[in-house]
Scaffold this motif. Sequence first.
Motif, short mmCIF file in Angstrom:
data_model
loop_
_atom_site.label_atom_id
_atom_site.label_comp_id
_atom_site.label_asym_id
_atom_site.label_seq_id
_atom_site.Cartn_x
_atom_site.Cartn_y
_atom_site.Cartn_z
N SER A 134 -10.80 -5.76 -2.86
CA SER A 134 -9.62 -5.32 -3.86
C SER A 134 -9.22 -6.99 -4.26
O SER A 134 -9.11 -8.02 -3.72
N ASP A 180 -9.03 -0.36 -5.70
CA ASP A 180 -7.92 -0.87 -6.79
C ASP A 180 -8.12 0.43 -7.91
O ASP A 180 -7.51 0.05 -9.05
N GLY A 390 -0.37 -1.31 -11.26
CA GLY A 390 -1.58 -1.29 -10.89
C GLY A 390 -2.42 -0.09 -11.33
O GLY A 390 -3.44 0.36 -11.01
#
Length: 565
Positions: A134, A180, A390
């Motif tokens: 990540s 992610d 994100g």
Amino acid sequence: MILNPQGRCHFPLSGSFPLGKRARVGRSMFFTKLTTRSVLRSISRPRLLVVSSRSPAKYASRQFGHLLEPSQTRAVQSTLPLGPHLYWQDILVWQDVTTDDFISWRWQLANTVRTPTKLARFLSAVLPDTLAPSHDPRLQHIKTKDSFIGDALNGIGESTMTISLTPHILSRINWHAALDDPIRRQFLPLKSEFVPDHEKLTLDSLHEEADSPVPGLVHRYPDKALFLATSICPVYCRFCTRSYAVGGDTKKVSKSRQKPSRRRWEIVFEYIEKTTELQDIVVSGGDTYYLQPEDIREIGERLLSIPHIKRFRFASKGLAVAPGRILDPHDTWTKALIDITNQGRQQGKHVCMHTHFNHPAEISWVTEEAAKKLFATGVIVRNQSVLLKGVNDSAEIMGGLIRKLSDLNIQPYYVYQCDLVRGIEDLRTPLQTILDIEQQLRGTIAGFMMPSFVVDLPEGGGKRLAAAKETYENGVSTFKAPGLLGEKGERTYTYWDPAVQESLTLRTDNPTIVSENEDVLLPVTDPRAQETEQLVIGDMSNTNTNTNTDTQYFEEPSAQAAAAG
């Protein structure tokens, strides 16, 4: 690991999980003790469950698996493209699922993941032994399948929302880079990505309950009201602004639910009928995808019969999370929507559908075909997105989503600044982010397809353009709402940026469990963690406890609803 005939790598579906004692509390609640240690230990026993989409609904709605027998559904009478990539078959447990079955609403219901045990089995099947690293320092200690599963189970226990993940959503996640993945971040929380809430965050940040003259109807604007017809959704977003009411109870939240009830609906209709200044109604929830077709007709025809109601919209994330239902020839929800839309058009009233996409990866060829069908039958569809860290917090991603939706004749309507709700501080962005994205996109996309970038003001101030801020200093912005009546139209509303988080010390690569002291995280290998059990609360109001051995983190549709759906 298994190599299937198509050369794709898969992982075997793991076994079921031992659960502790169950005790009924009242009529709708039960408690189950579930240890992360027992869950992780049990996934080492390979097992494969089998479910047919034409199994009895009472059985199918409580199972998880894939079809091994030839499809028992009739051919889909539509012009689906020839030879598209059957993306769901990239997942081992669905490698034999046909297009007819995948678009079946009954099959989607039967294979939706709603419990920790089913989730752990699914994750064991799809995750690689070693995950792609990540970019988030908080997640860099999660490197293996087991550590991801442990962190996910802990995350569910700490979330304000229950889990419900449709096969469509599960098949759109990149499980090799799951840490992610922007879709995973929206629906499947990891304990390690949580950050402390800003002190101003609340469950009902928009003060909807305070603005409800009758239960299930929010009347804030002079001529518009929000009708909460249900509190159930096909999936539950982590960032739900209605986390105080939507979904089943969790360890953190006892919900103020708005269950579908004709007695409650009648009170709402009576208020709408006598409040003649109302012209616009949003029918939402929950999600209208979980209303039965006859409910869509009943609500639609009742609203059309009220002279002063000129327009209304059915709000549903269904097109984004289970688009096959729009194409399912055996399901009549879409026909009910089309019929009500046509009736409204004949009366000169505007009826449409509002949906919710946040990232281009949510869109597949099934989504495209569903959108084409709605457009061809005259259903107007608009989209509302939420800006999430994100997920879509860049001009490139948001611009790509807007253009893709425009190509599908789905009008980009709103992009919301994330509301001040609890438990999602890791998903919120500063106000400056939404201002920058709008500035970069304005002028690059046709004006009539450019959404409004808005803040839904805390404490019931309503929607205001983000750029219409009065002040913005040190992470605090202020707004006015002169369109509202009385004191609401005179006061100043404040929005707070997320608190600046200090860098986190990376933990060891071990799954963790929340101890009885909720502030302490213990590695599973710690002897104290082996003796620590989590208390899980779920809703059993619509389930048969004699046939379902899974912990319920959701309000499941009844067998009758699954069959009729």
